[in-house]
Write an enzyme that holds these catalytic residues in place. Structure first.
Site, PDB file in Angstrom:
ATOM      1  N   ASP A  10      28.317 -22.599  55.412  1.00 39.05           N
ATOM      2  CA  ASP A  10      27.048 -21.883  55.485  1.00 39.05           C
ATOM      3  C   ASP A  10      26.481 -21.776  54.077  1.00 39.05           C
ATOM      4  OD1 ASP A  10      24.947 -20.579  56.636  1.00 39.05           O
ATOM      5  OD2 ASP A  10      25.982 -18.659  56.904  1.00 39.05           O
ATOM      6  N   ASP A 125      29.777 -17.499  56.339  1.00 43.91           N
ATOM      7  CA  ASP A 125      28.642 -16.651  55.946  1.00 43.91           C
ATOM      8  C   ASP A 125      29.081 -15.591  54.946  1.00 43.91           C
ATOM      9  OD1 ASP A 125      25.841 -15.467  56.465  1.00 43.91           O
ATOM     10  OD2 ASP A 125      27.166 -13.792  56.966  1.00 43.91           O
ATOM     11  N   HIS A 197      69.999 -25.627  56.216  1.00 44.22           N
ATOM     12  CA  HIS A 197      71.229 -26.255  55.735  1.00 44.22           C
ATOM     13  C   HIS A 197      72.318 -25.211  55.482  1.00 44.22           C
ATOM     14  CE1 HIS A 197      70.619 -24.704  51.658  1.00 44.22           C
ATOM     15  NE2 HIS A 197      69.329 -24.987  51.825  1.00 44.22           N
ATOM     16  N   GLU A 273      62.353 -28.652  50.151  1.00 40.51           N
ATOM     17  CA  GLU A 273      62.133 -27.273  49.723  1.00 40.51           C
ATOM     18  C   GLU A 273      61.063 -27.216  48.624  1.00 40.51           C
ATOM     19  OE1 GLU A 273      61.704 -24.298  50.145  1.00 40.51           O
ATOM     20  OE2 GLU A 273      63.725 -23.459  50.336  1.00 40.51           O
TER      21      GLU A 273
END
Length: 393
Positions: A10, A125, A197, A273
């Site tokens: 916008d 907006d 893990h 990671e």
């Protein structure tokens, strides 16, 4: 399958022409999460020029996330939507170069346009008004100043809200299917069983261990945990594929499980990671002592990166979301084990729930724990399990 983004944009002018600004937001259509925001005070301009500049900013923000993505633009400017769709001619000389530039960000075949009522474009907006407010006092809008999601009550797109409402309307009691599956009337989802893990030597010392430092192997305790997880998954018997982060501790965990299940391991780099930069190998207390200001900033914003060029959680979220979409497309209707790390798992859970980024700091995720998320064809996701460690007792 290409990823899809929703771009809402916008622009406004207080005077037309007058002091003007634009706002744009890139949304995940499945969760409604705001993946990127942009806003700028542009000086004196018309409403239409500000709207075009908002469109440009939104397209560029989406391109920075994934240049191969398909883009659905939603704006409350009928003029911009019709002109960019090729149905109306662009006569104004100030708008022709902006429209031409917008068409170069993505190939036209990757972008579609939709007009929406103004009340459905509140996020963009609000950003435009924040930019104009900043300009009024001689400043430029900064991402840290954004309150658009709070002001609109949510960062979710109308499409995502509609999907949620439809899901709630259909939420009559159902009989759960066996294993990780879902009720037949929703179709068979792609289900990610998420295995963190097993322990390394750094885990019990609670040291930062990401993808930017050493690549530690599983400890003896971690190998026992991997074996226990493999036995539990074999007993359940529903895993059809195994995908792992490229880091050693995950590959060793995945190999243990895959051997037990008689499956191969596929490596997905997007599941690695976080890169913790200069904090790799340090405890939280050591980071607080050596880099107190950077740590405070990191704890206060998911857009802040660790010292020394590490990754912010916002960057990791974008990477993980791309990997998620790729894997959903590859394993439609199947159950796949993803062996990965704390941050990617928490991120997948957060995105599935549509939870704010701050929720990452409010989840516990133990070594070798199991979680599960199901992804449906209509874009909805369902969290099935979080941090289950019953197989380790």
């Amino acid at each position: 399958m290409a990823r899809t983004f929703i771009v809402e944009a916008d622009g406004g002018s207080r005077g037309n022409p007058g002091p003007a600004g634009y706002g744009a937001v890139v949304l995940d259509p499945a969760t409604g999460e705001a993946l990127a925001e942009a806003a700028e005070f542009i000086g004196t301009a018309t409403n239409n020029v500000a709207e075009y500049k908002g469109l440009l900013a939104g397209l560029r923000a989406a391109h920075a996330l994934d240049p191969q993505a398909r883009i659905h633009v939603r704006m409350d400017s009928k003029l911009v939507v019709e002109q960019m769709s090729g149905r109306w001619k662009i006569k104004h000389p100030d708008m022709r170069p902006l429209a031409a530039e917008a068409k170069t960000v993505f190939p036209p075949t990757q972008v579609t346009y939709e007009w929406i009522p103004r009340e459905q474009n509140k996020h963009a907006d609000r950003l435009a008004n924040e930019a104009m407010d900043a300009g009024r006092i001689g400043k430029q809008w900064e991402p840290r100043d954004s309150r658009a999601a709070l002001a609109t009550g949510s960062a979710r797109s109308t499409a995502a809200r509609a999907a949620d409402e439809a899901a709630e309307a259909a939420a009559a009691p159902r009989t759960p299917a066996a294993g990780w599956g879902a009720a037949a009337d929703l179709g068979t989802p792609a289900t990610f069983v998420l295995l963190r893990h097993g322990e390394t030597a750094l885990t019990p010392e609670k040291r930062f261990s990401g993808s930017g430092g050493g690549d530690p192997e599983l400890s003896a305790a971690g190998r026992r945990q991997a074996t226990a997880a493999a036995a539990a998954l074999a007993a359940r018997g529903t895993v059809q594929a195994v995908v792992s982060s490229p880091l050693r501790r995950c590959r060793e965990t995945a190999d243990t499980v895959a051997t037990r299940l008689g499956l191969e391991v596929r490596i997905e780099d997007g599941l690695r990671e976080t890169d913790f930069g200069a904090w790799e190998g340090l405890t939280f207390a050591e980071v607080r002592e050596r880099h107190p200001e950077d740590l405070t900033a990191w704890l206060g914003s998911t857009k802040a990166a660790p010292t020394g060029g590490g990754e912010s959680f916002a960057t990791v979220a974008r990477r993980v979301a791309v990997a998620r979409d790729k894997l959903i497309a590859r394993y439609t209707g199947k159950t796949v084990l993803l062996v990965t790390h704390v941050t990617p798992i928490k991120t997948l859970v957060r995105l599935a729930l549509g939870a704010p980024p701050e929720s990452l700091y409010r989840m516990e995720l133990s070594a070798a724990s199991l979680s599960a998320v199901a992804y449906y064809a209509d874009g909805n996701a369902s969290l099935r399990l979080l941090n289950d460690t019953s197989h380790l007792r």
